[in-house]
Structure formats: structure tokens, C-alpha cells
Design an enzyme around this catalytic site. Structure first.
Site, short mmCIF file in Angstrom:
data_model
loop_
_atom_site.label_atom_id
_atom_site.label_comp_id
_atom_site.label_asym_id
_atom_site.label_seq_id
_atom_site.Cartn_x
_atom_site.Cartn_y
_atom_site.Cartn_z
N LEU A 88 -33.27 23.14 32.37
CA LEU A 88 -32.61 23.61 31.15
C LEU A 88 -31.84 24.89 31.40
O LEU A 88 -31.96 25.52 32.45
CB LEU A 88 -33.66 23.80 30.05
CG LEU A 88 -34.39 22.50 29.68
CD1 LEU A 88 -35.73 22.81 29.03
CD2 LEU A 88 -33.53 21.65 28.76
N LYS A 194 -34.59 32.49 43.78
CA LYS A 194 -33.38 31.87 43.24
C LYS A 194 -32.38 32.92 42.78
O LYS A 194 -31.18 32.83 43.07
CB LYS A 194 -33.76 30.96 42.07
CG LYS A 194 -32.60 30.42 41.26
CD LYS A 194 -31.67 29.52 42.06
CE LYS A 194 -30.67 28.84 41.14
NZ LYS A 194 -29.68 28.06 41.87
#
Length: 328
Positions: A88, A194
């Protein structure tokens, strides 16, 4: 046996198909943006049965036509699946999907495994993991490095956070999506990696645009500039993998297909700045890059692929330089 020319025999195909069926799982996928759809396409091709949900059901049409089952709510997806993947936009979208009467946490979670692949702050991942663990579920975070093309081919890099046991459970699925799985530590570790990995890339697009501003007046073709940069110390790996799109962006064209747009990079940049501030340090280069991305979005570039930013600043600079010469 494969032939000397690399052809695959029919027996190998049948054997592989049988193995896929034998190892197939019922996998739920919640979030069918560009990356979520690419992940679903890959897993369907690996022989898994899919149950999918998206806030906008229209985005599920292609997958449904290919055999996936549409879940009416996140609860329905979880109840019909063994493993659930979420992908998402941000923390708000995750809360909307996990919380509420029809959210993930309202489903029968005990014994099921969740693989969360969104790019968010580490604290967001840790909080979700705690809520899932409290009702008996397993939780692994795996934001990925790579675009939709590598996702469809199983060539992503998975940045994993989770307990050794949960990661071991997730590994058969992750190995079908990723060419490299980097287990960085407990939940939250993957999110930290990340953000760190994305930061140089996003800043590089702006740096490349500034660099092109210094040589654009030479009239050298953008493809040649990209090739030259990729062969020097001023090059980054992205020039080799997405050089054609970057060159198109340098021309001022809109690179297609869009894999990760400017507004999505803005979201990531903001997340990096918040994470840095909460850890007690500033990210001045990131902050300045965000201001340019914000400006580009305001000028109508928000939905363009991120590679277009290599051309935004040089085009802007050239236009302003021309205006100044005309004023003189």
C-alpha cells in the site's frame, strides 16, 4: 533433459507444472497499485491461487479475468488465504486496511502469515507486527528494491525484517519474487534499509538533472550523454537499467510506462525526513531534493515516472536562462 541449445522438453514443463501445483498456496494480495499488481501477476504465474482486494475494484479486473478471486473486503481476503501480502501507499492506507470492522485485524488471523511490502517508517511496521502477533499471526516486512518489470520476473531485492521463524515461513514465497533476500534483523529493519537504499536514487535523479544543465547547450543527444555517464565515475546502476527512459526524460518527454511516479518519490522523501528527525539528525540533501520534487509536482509532473526528473531541472534551468537573455 534440456537440449544443447537450451530448449526445455515437454517432460520438464509437465514436471515443473506439477511441482507448482503441489507447492501452490492460497495467497491474499491487498493493494493493487502498480507494484501490487506486478507481484500478483508473478505469483499467479508461479501457480498460486490468489484472492485479491483493492479499494478501487476496477484495478482487479485483469487478475480476476486471469482466475484470481475478488475478496469483497480485507476480512474476506484474510479468511480465504494462508498467506496475505499487503502493498500500500503509506501508513494511512495501511491503517485503513488493517483497522476497522472490515479490516485485516477483524479477520481470523491466528496461524496465518502476513508479508507487508509497503515503504513506510520502521515504527509503522513494528506497530503492525505487534498487533498481528497479539492475535496469533506471523508477520514479516519485505519492502523491495526494484520496479514492476523485475517484480513480474521475480528479480526484486527483498529487504526483510522479522523473526527467524516467520522469515523461514515466508521464504518460499519471497524466493519466487526476489533474486536476493536480505534479512536485516527484526521487524523494522527492512524499512530502515528501504529508506536508506531509496535515498541515493531519488537524490541522483536531481543531481543528474543538474549535471545535464551544465552540458545541455552542447547539443549532444541525451542517449549519448546517458551512455557516457554510465561509463564514468559519475554513473549509477540506474543508468544501465533504465537509461532509455532517463534519456527520454532529458528530452522533456514523459517516460512510459510509468513504474514509480514523482508523487510517490515525494512520499518517500517525506518519510525519510521524518525518520531522520525522529532519530535526531537532519538530511539536508534530501530536504533540498524534496523541494525540487514538490516544485515539479506543482508544475504538473507528479504523475510522470520518476526518471523524468533528470530532465525537469535542466529544462527549467534552460527556460529561465533563455528568459534572462531575452530580458537583457
Amino acid at each position: 533433459m534440456a537440449s544443447l541449445h537450451g530448449a526445455v522438453s515437454s517432460s520438464e514443463i509437465i514436471s515443473k507444472s506439477a511441482q507448482n501445483r503441489e507447492a501452490s498456496m492460497r495467497i491474499g494480495i491487498i493493494g493493487l497499485g502498480r507494484m501490487g499488481t506486478a507481484l500478483a501477476t508473478r505469483l499467479h504465474g508461479c501457480g498460486h491461487d490468489l484472492v485479491v482486494w483493492n479499494r478501487t475494484p476496477e484495478k482487479a479486473r485483469g487478475l480476476i479475468e486471469g482466475g484470481a478471486v475478488l475478496g469483497e473486503t480485507p476480512v474476506a481476503v484474510v479468511n480465504k488465504s494462508e498467506v496475505i501480502i499487503t502493498c500500500l501507499l503509506d501508513a494511512s492506507a495501511l491503517e485503513a486496511v488493517f483497522g476497522g470492522d472490515q479490516g485485516i485485524l477483524a479477520a481470523e488471523v491466528n496461524g496465518k502469515l502476513f508479508i507487508e511490502m509497503s515503504t513506510v517508517q520502521p515504527k509503522t511496521q513494528r506497530a503492525l507486527a505487534e498487533r498481528i502477533a497479539a492475535i496469533g499471526g506471523g508477520y514479516v516486512e519485505c519492502p523491495v528494491s526494484g520496479a514492476t518489470g523485475p517484480a513480474r520476473e521475480g528479480r526484486l531485492i527483498g529487504l526483510v525484517g522479522g523473526s527467524p521463524d516467520d522469515v523461514a515461513r515466508a521464504r518460499p514465497v519471497l524466493e519466487q519474487l526476489c533474486r536476493r533476500i536480505e534479512h536485516a534483523g527484526p521487524v523494522g529493519s527492512g524499512a530502515s534499509l528501504k529508506l536508506a537504499i531509496n535515498l541515493p536514487l531519488v537524490v541522483y535523479y536531481q543531481a543528474l538533472g543538474e549535471a545535464y544543465s551544465l552540458c545541455r547547450h552542447l547539443g549532444i543527444e541525451p542517449e549519448r550523454i546517458v551512455d557516457l555517464f554510465s561509463d564514468t565515475s559519475g554513473g549509477a546502476n540506474i543508468l544501465k537499467t533504465r537509461g532509455a527512459m532517463i534519456a527520454k526524460g532529458m528530452r522533456g518527454d514523459d517516460p512510459q510506462p510509468v513504474t514509480f511516479d514523482v508523487d510517490s518519490f515525494r512520499k518517500d522523501l517525506r518519510t525519510m525526513l521524518v525518520e531522520g528527525a525522529e532519530r535526531g539528525f537532519s538530511l539536508p540533501v534530501t530536504e533540498r531534493a524534496l523541494s525540487v520534487y514538490d516544485e515539479a509536482s506543482q508544475q504538473g509532473w507528479g504523475a510522470r515516472d520518476g526518471t523524468s526528473l533528470a530532465g525537469y531541472w535542466s529544462g527549467r534551468s534552460a527556460a529561465r536562462s533563455l528568459d534572462e537573455r531575452q530580458d537583457d
